[in-house]
Scaffold this motif. Structure first.
Motif, short mmCIF file in Angstrom:
data_model
loop_
_atom_site.label_atom_id
_atom_site.label_comp_id
_atom_site.label_asym_id
_atom_site.label_seq_id
_atom_site.Cartn_x
_atom_site.Cartn_y
_atom_site.Cartn_z
N GLY A 88 0.86 -1.19 0.00
CA GLY A 88 0.00 0.00 0.00
C GLY A 88 0.89 1.22 0.00
O GLY A 88 1.89 1.26 0.73
N THR A 89 0.58 2.20 -0.84
CA THR A 89 1.47 3.36 -0.98
C THR A 89 0.71 4.69 -1.05
O THR A 89 -0.50 4.72 -1.30
CB THR A 89 2.30 3.27 -2.28
OG1 THR A 89 1.44 3.55 -3.40
CG2 THR A 89 2.97 1.92 -2.47
N THR A 90 1.49 5.76 -0.87
CA THR A 90 0.96 7.09 -1.17
C THR A 90 1.51 7.57 -2.51
O THR A 90 1.63 8.77 -2.75
CB THR A 90 1.31 8.10 -0.05
OG1 THR A 90 2.74 8.09 0.12
CG2 THR A 90 0.65 7.73 1.26
N ALA A 91 1.87 6.62 -3.39
CA ALA A 91 2.42 6.98 -4.71
C ALA A 91 1.47 7.85 -5.53
O ALA A 91 1.91 8.84 -6.13
CB ALA A 91 2.82 5.73 -5.48
N PRO A 92 0.16 7.53 -5.60
CA PRO A 92 -0.72 8.40 -6.41
C PRO A 92 -0.73 9.83 -5.90
O PRO A 92 -0.75 10.78 -6.70
CB PRO A 92 -2.11 7.78 -6.25
CG PRO A 92 -1.91 6.43 -5.69
CD PRO A 92 -0.58 6.42 -4.99
N ASN A 93 -0.72 10.00 -4.58
CA ASN A 93 -0.78 11.33 -4.00
C ASN A 93 0.42 12.15 -4.44
O ASN A 93 0.29 13.30 -4.86
CB ASN A 93 -0.82 11.20 -2.46
CG ASN A 93 -1.79 10.11 -2.02
OD1 ASN A 93 -1.49 8.93 -2.14
ND2 ASN A 93 -2.96 10.48 -1.56
N LEU A 94 1.61 11.54 -4.34
CA LEU A 94 2.85 12.24 -4.73
C LEU A 94 2.91 12.46 -6.23
O LEU A 94 3.21 13.55 -6.70
CB LEU A 94 4.06 11.40 -4.29
CG LEU A 94 4.67 11.60 -2.90
CD1 LEU A 94 5.51 12.87 -2.87
CD2 LEU A 94 3.63 11.67 -1.80
#
Ligand SMILES: [Fe+2]
Length: 406
Positions: A156-162
């Motif tokens: 699970g990541t915050t990749a889309p947000n960044l």
């Protein structure tokens, strides 16, 4: 993104009372959508999946294993998810990135190495099925499979947000900044911490631990907010904004439905069951009111996952434990924690998903729910040979649910 529109090279002022623009449009691809496509692995989009082991995974060149992105309905742009298979006796390529990343081990045993590029010391810890760990922002890490059979992990990541803000993949993977605030380098950084403290927003049970060796069988403190006997812990990992919890419904019981907007994905880690989800605007009794066709259902088992509010707006969702074991779920939200509710700092909020509709919350008490839910649940348990532990008193109008059958 409007400049990507095909066949729209000239703008014309609307004539008469007509309104400007196309009136309707297809949602353009975000930078993160484009990034996922560029990776050359499948992108799975649906309400949920019974078991991520069933998803087709293909060679994932950048990571060095096989994988599939998972973008469940309603989570688009909110946070990123994938399943990755680490080859037997192999390892994933070392990487670092500006986004946060947590891992849940579905299958296999191995170890993870974490370090800062300038540091000689590598932190190493060993994982097994049910282990949960977090990689500090921009720390180097390498996932190693200790066995000869493949290991399967959910990320699970915050990749889309960044990515959707920065829109530059290279900046995300090649930033030199060392986040010492996220990764102290202390010797015990990945030593599991069993201490429980109240979370600073809602006062729920929280555990500061960058590694949890076994979220399948670890003790969970009593919570009682979703169902009688419900247990729950909130891991707080590597200073992340990524919000998650681990919760458990008793065997032979089901949660009250409650409503909120999208972000949450529930991942089953133990037992099994099903989830119903429907738009809150349909009301608490969608079967009785002829809206059964708009209620979505997902049956899942350990390794399966479902989006709580797949339509983006507020959806009701309700979880049903159908096995002899308790139904244990880990819910992942990305950086959408209750501390980030809209409103100025200090504004008073209620824990509305824990409160019932007559108290001003969004939870549907058992006595207000659609009768279909109880009938079907009783039949399902009978078919499965599982004891029903829902107390008849909980269905009496105005009943206050207590853990009476404990
Ligand atoms: Fe929820």
């Amino acid at each position: 993104m409007a400049h990507d529109m095909p066949g729209q090279s000239h703008w014309h002022e609307p004539s008469g009372n007509k309104r400007a623009g196309l009136g309707k449009f297809g949602r353009p691809m975000t930078p993160y959508d484009k990034f996922m496509e560029s990776e050359g692995i499948p992108v799975f989009r649906d309400l949920g999946v019974k078991n991520v082991r069933n998803l087709p995974m293909t060679d994932w060149k950048r990571r060095g294993g096989k994988g599939s992105y998972i973008q469940l309905f309603g989570t688009e742009g909110k946070w990123g998810c994938y399943v990755v298979e680490v080859p037997g006796s192999g390892a994933l390529n070392p990487e670092k990135h500006l986004y946060e990343e947590i891992y849940l081990v579905v299958e296999g045993r191995g170890s993870t190495e974490v370090w800062l590029e300038g540091d000689a010391k590598r932190h190493v810890f060993e994982w097994q099925p049910g282990s949960l760990f977090s990689i500090p922002v921009n720390a180097m890490h390498r996932i190693v499979n200790a066995t000869s059979s493949p290991a399967i992990l959910i990320g699970g990541t915050t990749a889309p947000n960044l990515m959707n803000l920065i829109d530059n993949v290279d900046a995300i993977f090649n930033c030199p900044y060392e986040f010492r605030d996220r990764f102290s380098g202390a010797d015990d950084f990945y030593k599991p911490n069993d201490n429980i403290e109240p979370d600073p927003v809602r006062g729920l049970a929280m555990r500061r631990s960058n590694f949890m060796p076994d979220i399948v069988d670890c003790e969970l403190p009593l919570d009682n907010r979703r169902s009688p006997g419900y247990r729950r812990i909130e891991p707080f990992m590597t200073g992340n904004t990524f919000y998650l919890w681990v919760g458990q419904h008793e065997n032979g019981r089901y949660s009250k439905a409650h409503a909120h907007t999208s972000a949450a994905v529930l991942i089953c880690v133990k037992g099994g069951g099903y989830t119903y989800t429907w738009p809150e605007k349909l009301g608490p009794t969608p079967w009785k009111d002829g809206h059964a066709d708009q209620v979505r259902r997902l049956d899942y088992e350990p390794g399966g996952m479902v989006s709580a509010a797949p339509g983006g707006a507020r959806w009701n969702h309700q979880h049903f434990s159908v096995t002899k074991e308790p139904f244990r779920l880990s819910a992942w939200f990305g950086p959408h924690s209750p501390g980030r509710e809209p409103g100025p700092p200090g504004e008073q909020h209620t824990d509305y998903t824990a409160m019932e509709i007559p108290e001003g919350g969004s939870a549907i008490p058992y006595w207000m729910e659609d009768p279909h839910i109880r009938t079907e649940y009783e039949q399902t348990l009978k078919n499965n040979g599982v004891e029903n532990r829902m107390h008849p008193d909980w269905y009496i109008p105005g009943a206050k649910v207590t853990n009476v059958a404990e």
